[in-house]
Design a protein around this motif. Structure first.
Motif, PDB file in Angstrom:
ATOM      1  N   HIS A  69      14.562   1.460  -3.905  1.00  0.00           N
ATOM      2  CA  HIS A  69      14.082   0.119  -3.992  1.00  0.00           C
ATOM      3  C   HIS A  69      13.068  -0.173  -4.860  1.00  0.00           C
ATOM      4  O   HIS A  69      12.998  -1.404  -5.462  1.00  0.00           O
ATOM      5  CB  HIS A  69      13.326  -0.144  -2.468  1.00  0.00           C
ATOM      6  N   HIS A  96      12.987  -2.777  -8.092  1.00  0.00           N
ATOM      7  CA  HIS A  96      11.881  -4.078  -8.440  1.00  0.00           C
ATOM      8  C   HIS A  96      11.681  -3.688 -10.006  1.00  0.00           C
ATOM      9  O   HIS A  96      11.417  -4.744 -10.610  1.00  0.00           O
ATOM     10  CB  HIS A  96      10.468  -3.487  -7.782  1.00  0.00           C
ATOM     11  N   SER A 111       3.628  -4.625  -4.830  1.00  0.00           N
ATOM     12  CA  SER A 111       4.600  -5.148  -3.835  1.00  0.00           C
ATOM     13  C   SER A 111       3.735  -4.708  -2.666  1.00  0.00           C
ATOM     14  O   SER A 111       2.502  -4.415  -2.474  1.00  0.00           O
ATOM     15  CB  SER A 111       5.805  -4.467  -3.898  1.00  0.00           C
ATOM     16  N   GLY A 112       4.473  -4.960  -1.378  1.00  0.00           N
ATOM     17  CA  GLY A 112       3.865  -4.572  -0.179  1.00  0.00           C
ATOM     18  C   GLY A 112       3.337  -3.249   0.253  1.00  0.00           C
ATOM     19  O   GLY A 112       2.772  -2.717   1.020  1.00  0.00           O
ATOM     20  N   GLY A 130       0.090  -6.069  -1.881  1.00  0.00           N
ATOM     21  CA  GLY A 130       0.523  -7.013  -0.958  1.00  0.00           C
ATOM     22  C   GLY A 130       0.102  -6.886   0.563  1.00  0.00           C
ATOM     23  O   GLY A 130      -0.122  -7.792   1.153  1.00  0.00           O
ATOM     24  N   ASP A 190      -1.522  -9.489   3.055  1.00  0.00           N
ATOM     25  CA  ASP A 190      -1.290  -9.728   4.401  1.00  0.00           C
ATOM     26  C   ASP A 190      -2.322  -9.424   5.553  1.00  0.00           C
ATOM     27  O   ASP A 190      -2.584 -10.277   6.252  1.00  0.00           O
ATOM     28  CB  ASP A 190      -0.119  -8.695   4.665  1.00  0.00           C
ATOM     29  N   GLY A 244       1.117 -13.276   2.076  1.00  0.00           N
ATOM     30  CA  GLY A 244       0.942 -13.653   0.565  1.00  0.00           C
ATOM     31  C   GLY A 244       1.063 -15.027   0.240  1.00  0.00           C
ATOM     32  O   GLY A 244       0.254 -15.448  -0.479  1.00  0.00           O
ATOM     33  N   GLN A 254      -1.779 -17.533  -1.019  1.00  0.00           N
ATOM     34  CA  GLN A 254      -1.762 -18.228  -2.418  1.00  0.00           C
ATOM     35  C   GLN A 254      -1.950 -19.700  -2.099  1.00  0.00           C
ATOM     36  O   GLN A 254      -2.714 -20.594  -2.861  1.00  0.00           O
ATOM     37  CB  GLN A 254      -0.572 -18.010  -3.117  1.00  0.00           C
ATOM     38  N   GLY A 293       6.889  -8.253  -4.684  1.00  0.00           N
ATOM     39  CA  GLY A 293       6.300  -9.496  -4.312  1.00  0.00           C
ATOM     40  C   GLY A 293       5.287  -9.935  -4.684  1.00  0.00           C
ATOM     41  O   GLY A 293       5.140 -11.372  -4.911  1.00  0.00           O
ATOM     42  N   ASN A 331       3.340 -14.374  -7.268  1.00  0.00           N
ATOM     43  CA  ASN A 331       1.998 -15.059  -7.069  1.00  0.00           C
ATOM     44  C   ASN A 331       1.893 -15.938  -8.108  1.00  0.00           C
ATOM     45  O   ASN A 331       1.846 -15.388  -9.259  1.00  0.00           O
ATOM     46  CB  ASN A 331       0.887 -14.215  -6.766  1.00  0.00           C
ATOM     47  N   ASP A 384      11.830  -9.109  -2.321  1.00  0.00           N
ATOM     48  CA  ASP A 384      12.942  -8.578  -2.065  1.00  0.00           C
ATOM     49  C   ASP A 384      14.299  -9.216  -2.279  1.00  0.00           C
ATOM     50  O   ASP A 384      14.538 -10.375  -1.556  1.00  0.00           O
ATOM     51  CB  ASP A 384      12.967  -7.892  -0.579  1.00  0.00           C
TER      52      ASP A 384
HETATM   53  O1  KG4 Z   1       8.277  -6.490  -2.631  1.00  0.00           O
HETATM   54  P1  KG4 Z   1       8.181  -7.237  -1.576  1.00  0.00           P
HETATM   55  O2  KG4 Z   1       8.979  -8.468  -1.121  1.00  0.00           O
HETATM   56  O3  KG4 Z   1       8.472  -6.085  -0.663  1.00  0.00           O
HETATM   57  C1  KG4 Z   1       7.956  -5.043  -0.690  1.00  0.00           C
HETATM   58  O4  KG4 Z   1       8.956  -4.102  -0.946  1.00  0.00           O
HETATM   59  O5  KG4 Z   1       6.962  -4.402   0.040  1.00  0.00           O
HETATM   60  O6  KG4 Z   1       6.539  -7.257  -1.436  1.00  0.00           O
HETATM   61  C2  KG4 Z   1       6.366  -8.041  -0.136  1.00  0.00           C
HETATM   62  C3  KG4 Z   1       4.748  -8.369  -0.372  1.00  0.00           C
HETATM   63  C4  KG4 Z   1       3.958  -8.776   0.857  1.00  0.00           C
HETATM   64  O7  KG4 Z   1       2.824  -8.051   1.107  1.00  0.00           O
HETATM   65  C5  KG4 Z   1       3.710 -10.169   0.230  1.00  0.00           C
HETATM   66  O8  KG4 Z   1       2.720 -10.681   1.245  1.00  0.00           O
HETATM   67  C6  KG4 Z   1       3.469 -10.164  -0.873  1.00  0.00           C
HETATM   68  O9  KG4 Z   1       4.455  -9.300  -1.333  1.00  0.00           O
HETATM   69  N1  KG4 Z   1       3.570 -11.627  -1.524  1.00  0.00           N
HETATM   70  C7  KG4 Z   1       2.941 -12.331  -2.096  1.00  0.00           C
HETATM   71  C8  KG4 Z   1       3.458 -13.449  -2.638  1.00  0.00           C
HETATM   72  N2  KG4 Z   1       4.608 -13.273  -2.377  1.00  0.00           N
HETATM   73  C9  KG4 Z   1       4.853 -12.261  -1.567  1.00  0.00           C
HETATM   74  N3  KG4 Z   1       1.518 -12.003  -2.347  1.00  0.00           N
HETATM   75  C10 KG4 Z   1       0.747 -12.938  -3.081  1.00  0.00           C
HETATM   76  N4  KG4 Z   1       1.251 -14.063  -3.439  1.00  0.00           N
HETATM   77  C11 KG4 Z   1       2.656 -14.636  -3.277  1.00  0.00           C
HETATM   78  N5  KG4 Z   1       3.080 -15.716  -3.704  1.00  0.00           N
END
Ligand code: KG4
Ligand code: ZN
Length: 343
Positions: free
Chosen positions: A120, A124, A145-146, A172, A176, A189, A193, A279, A283, A311
């Protein structure tokens, strides 16, 4: 008999993703993205304030066939045109991964095409290829990411060096957790923002960076604790907090070091191109500051559209192409893995 695959120059690859709460399907032809379909269980998960693994697995079971069929149809193709099936086999929630992986295995077997097992996180990293046909290593990537936060040097399509990473929480994860402290709904996230947009960076939270360390290291647990303490101390004193200022100040402390260290790394290595994925790179504040910093430093920035930062299956199909070209096909016995090393 499964095997004896016809290898093509510009294969049509169906990507499938089911590692967390998004069920996704996408088709690429070579580097060109033909379709990108996402069914999310986020609104269902929001009722519980986070991802409930069993709800995620059941939602994937319901959606996996739909996203695959729609991705192929949206691409203007039929399943007979698919030359390989790329699927996330980890890292992620085990039950969720197994749904996508089992579906992909059956499909690859039925179509007699290669099965490609995608990490995964590598997905990314490969999202950037979707928005630039010319992008070629070497380059420096900001991954946030998260589950992961790192700056990497991509030396070739399959060779990476982690230049620096978080020594505790991921960026991330911190977004959260701060969202929870501020009573903002899931997903955290994007809501932090939004709340930050009308705030001012007036609270001196610590930067998410380990200072004076020999290697580049990020740290989010100190920043997270500072935000929690600020909120609790204000509550104890009966003072009302301005959640917009808290979100804005936190966001800057979380993101400024990532931007600074990414640009610094590219300059130090003499690498001319920077990419981003994960993710948190959706932002808006990060996107603007990284663009400005790269422009100032004379670096070319390849920043995937937001939908390819969070994702999605386009990035899985994109990394599928990298693995296809390297001849890395998976056996049908491959299992899902909850944890995989970063790269
Ligand atoms: O990459 P992702 O979709 O899933 C993982 O692989 O973890 O990342 C998810 C993370 C979450 O913690 C989410 O809150 C954060 O990305 N995230 C953001 C935004 N959109 C998603 N954090 C800050 N600002 C955003 N706009
Ligand atoms: Zn992800």
């Amino acid at each position: 008999m499964y095997g004896n695959f016809k290898i093509k120059e510009n294969p049509c690859i169906l990507g499938l993703e089911s590692s967390c709460d998004e069920t996704a399907g996408a088709v690429v032809r070579g580097r060109k993205i033909l379709s990108n379909v996402i069914i999310s269980s986020a609104s269902e998960q929001a009722k519980y304030g986070g991802v409930v693994p069993e709800i995620a697995s059941r939602a994937h079971t319901d959606a996996v066939n739909k996203v695959a069929v729609k991705a192929v149809a949206d691409a203007g193709l039929t399943f007979k045109d698919i030359d390989a099936v790329a699927v996330t086999y980890g890292a992620g929630l085990l039950g969720a991964l197994l749904v996508g992986l089992s579906f992909a295995k059956s499909l690859a077997y039925t179509l007699n095409v290669p099965l490609i097992a995608v990490n995964h996180i590598r997905g990314h990293l490969s999202a950037s290829y979707l928005c630039s046909e010319e992008l070629e290593p070497p380059y420096v990537t900001l991954l946030a990411s998260g589950g992961h936060t790192a700056v990497l040097h991509t030396k070739s399509y399959t060779e990476f060096e982690v230049l620096g990473a978080t020594c505790d929480d991921a960026a991330g994860e911190a977004f959260d957790k701060v969202a929870r402290v501020l009573s903002l709904p899931y997903p955290g996230g994007p809501n932090v923002q939004k709340t930050a947009e009308t705030g001012k960076p007036v609270i001196p939270f610590p930067q998410a960076l380990v200072k004076n360390s020999r290697n580049m290291q990020f740290s989010y647990s100190g920043l997270k604790t500072a935000v929690i303490n600020y909120c609790h101390n204000s509550a104890q004193k009966g003072e009302e907090i301005n959640i917009h200022d808290v979100a804005c100040s936190f966001q800057r402390s979380a993101i400024d070091p990532l931007v600074a260290k990414t640009v610094e790394s590219a300059l130090k290595l003499g690498v001319k191109t920077v990419t981003a994925g994960g993710g948190v790179t959706a932002n808006d504040y990060l996107r603007t500051s990284l663009s400005q910093a790269c422009q100032k430093a004379g670096l070319k920035l390849i920043l995937p559209e937001k939908v390819y930062c969070t994702d999605n299956a386009g990035m899985i199909a994109s990394e599928g192409l990298v693995q296809y070209k390297a001849g890395n096909f998976a056996p049908l016995s491959i299992n899902a893995q909850a944890h995989i090393p970063l790269v």
